[in-house]
Design a protein around this motif. Structure first.
Motif, PDB file in Angstrom:
ATOM      1  N   SER A 123      14.367   6.844  19.598  1.00 43.71           N
ATOM      2  CA  SER A 123      13.759   8.004  18.941  1.00 43.71           C
ATOM      3  C   SER A 123      13.002   8.841  19.973  1.00 43.71           C
ATOM      4  CB  SER A 123      12.825   7.539  17.830  1.00 43.71           C
ATOM      5  OG  SER A 123      11.839   6.674  18.364  1.00 43.71           O
ATOM      6  N   ALA A 124      12.561  10.001  19.563  1.00 41.01           N
ATOM      7  CA  ALA A 124      11.813  10.887  20.458  1.00 41.01           C
ATOM      8  C   ALA A 124      10.636  10.132  21.066  1.00 41.01           C
ATOM      9  CB  ALA A 124      11.331  12.115  19.700  1.00 41.01           C
ATOM     10  N   GLY A 125      10.482  10.281  22.374  1.00 42.48           N
ATOM     11  CA  GLY A 125       9.419   9.596  23.099  1.00 42.48           C
ATOM     12  C   GLY A 125       9.900   8.358  23.839  1.00 42.48           C
ATOM     13  N   ARG A 126      11.078   7.852  23.502  1.00 39.87           N
ATOM     14  CA  ARG A 126      11.606   6.660  24.181  1.00 39.87           C
ATOM     15  C   ARG A 126      12.203   7.028  25.530  1.00 39.87           C
ATOM     16  NH1 ARG A 126      13.100   2.036  21.246  1.00 39.87           N
ATOM     17  NH2 ARG A 126      13.465   1.223  23.340  1.00 39.87           N
ATOM     18  N   ILE A 127      12.017   6.137  26.485  1.00 37.23           N
ATOM     19  CA  ILE A 127      12.526   6.329  27.845  1.00 37.23           C
ATOM     20  C   ILE A 127      13.328   5.098  28.223  1.00 37.23           C
ATOM     21  CG2 ILE A 127      11.906   6.634  30.273  1.00 37.23           C
ATOM     22  CD1 ILE A 127       9.258   7.888  29.177  1.00 37.23           C
ATOM     23  N   ARG A 128      14.492   5.315  28.819  1.00 37.34           N
ATOM     24  CA  ARG A 128      15.323   4.226  29.331  1.00 37.34           C
ATOM     25  C   ARG A 128      15.505   4.452  30.821  1.00 37.34           C
ATOM     26  NH1 ARG A 128      16.421  -0.248  27.513  1.00 37.34           N
ATOM     27  NH2 ARG A 128      18.623  -0.185  27.951  1.00 37.34           N
ATOM     28  N   HIS A 129      15.322   3.417  31.610  1.00 41.16           N
ATOM     29  CA  HIS A 129      15.597   3.530  33.047  1.00 41.16           C
ATOM     30  C   HIS A 129      16.679   2.527  33.405  1.00 41.16           C
ATOM     31  CE1 HIS A 129      13.320  -0.117  34.136  1.00 41.16           C
ATOM     32  NE2 HIS A 129      12.553   0.234  33.126  1.00 41.16           N
ATOM     33  N   PHE A 130      17.408   2.808  34.476  1.00 42.60           N
ATOM     34  CA  PHE A 130      18.550   1.978  34.841  1.00 42.60           C
ATOM     35  C   PHE A 130      18.838   2.085  36.328  1.00 42.60           C
ATOM     36  CE2 PHE A 130      19.805   6.023  33.017  1.00 42.60           C
ATOM     37  CZ  PHE A 130      20.554   6.597  34.041  1.00 42.60           C
ATOM     38  N   GLY A 131      19.538   1.088  36.824  1.00 35.97           N
ATOM     39  CA  GLY A 131      19.931   1.052  38.223  1.00 35.97           C
ATOM     40  C   GLY A 131      21.340   1.580  38.419  1.00 35.97           C
ATOM     41  N   PRO A 132      21.797   1.587  39.653  1.00 40.94           N
ATOM     42  CA  PRO A 132      23.169   2.012  39.936  1.00 40.94           C
ATOM     43  C   PRO A 132      24.172   1.133  39.187  1.00 40.94           C
ATOM     44  CG  PRO A 132      21.906   1.757  41.968  1.00 40.94           C
ATOM     45  CD  PRO A 132      21.069   1.194  40.859  1.00 40.94           C
ATOM     46  N   HIS A 133      25.290   1.719  38.843  1.00 37.83           N
ATOM     47  CA  HIS A 133      26.415   1.024  38.195  1.00 37.83           C
ATOM     48  C   HIS A 133      26.082   0.494  36.797  1.00 37.83           C
ATOM     49  CE1 HIS A 133      28.426   1.546  41.976  1.00 37.83           C
ATOM     50  NE2 HIS A 133      27.466   0.905  42.592  1.00 37.83           N
TER      51      HIS A 133
END
Length: 181
Positions: A123-133
């Motif tokens: 939902s609005a306000g959520r953040i996802r971070h990720f690495g390569p591949h």
């Protein structure tokens, strides 16, 4: 008994420490009023726009300006049922923040025992971070439009697309920056 003396923490430590794509995505989401008027919605396909670095810097606190070096900031809009194919971002790491509406992220990983999948409602306000591949698919499965901001570091050079075939994750194509988008 001996004690260890730690160096004193100063506010400048927090300012100069590298924070990465997630910090920029969060800050850009918080600064949405500075750029939200640029976003448009296209019925035929998702709308995407690379935000010029100077424009991103103007929306960010100066303490984050160094984080922009080598990064790209993309604005995306999503009408209901619009989404990406299953893809990765090549050697770029990144983060995205949902600014308006909600998105569904399907994450797929191939391991020794086959393919695992998970799905998250963001939902609005959520953040996802990720690495390569990191392989995922993002879709607006909801009835309201959505807007998100994506940050890639280093900037995107290519993206691979995939499909799940039984217990295997199969690459189906590669798109290159400056050639395919």
């Amino acid at each position: 008994m001996t004690s260890t003396v730690l160096p004193a923490y100063t506010p400048s430590d927090a300012v100069t420490r590298r924070t990465g794509a997630a910090a920029i995505a969060a800050a850009m989401a918080a600064a949405a009023p500075a750029w939200l008027d640029r976003v448009t919605f296209r019925p035929g396909s998702r709308w995407t726009a690379l935000l010029p670095s100077a424009d991103a810097a103007a929306a960010l606190d100066p303490a984050l300006h160094d984080e922009l070096a080598g990064a790209q900031v993309w604005l995306l809009s999503w009408l209901p049922d619009q989404g990406t194919p299953l893809h990765d971002h090549g050697t770029s790491a990144g983060a995205f923040a949902v600014v308006l509406g909600a998105l569904t992220e399907r994450v797929v990983a191939a391991g020794r025992t086959g393919v695992t999948e998970s799905q998250l409602e963001l939902s609005a306000g959520r953040i996802r971070h990720f690495g390569p591949h990191y392989v995922h698919q993002v879709t607006n499965l909801h009835t309201e439009p959505a807007v998100s901001v994506h940050v890639y570091t280093p900037g995107l050079a290519w993206m691979n697309s995939y499909r799940v075939d039984g217990a295997n994750l199969v690459r189906t194509g590669t798109e290159r920056a400056g050639v395919d988008w």
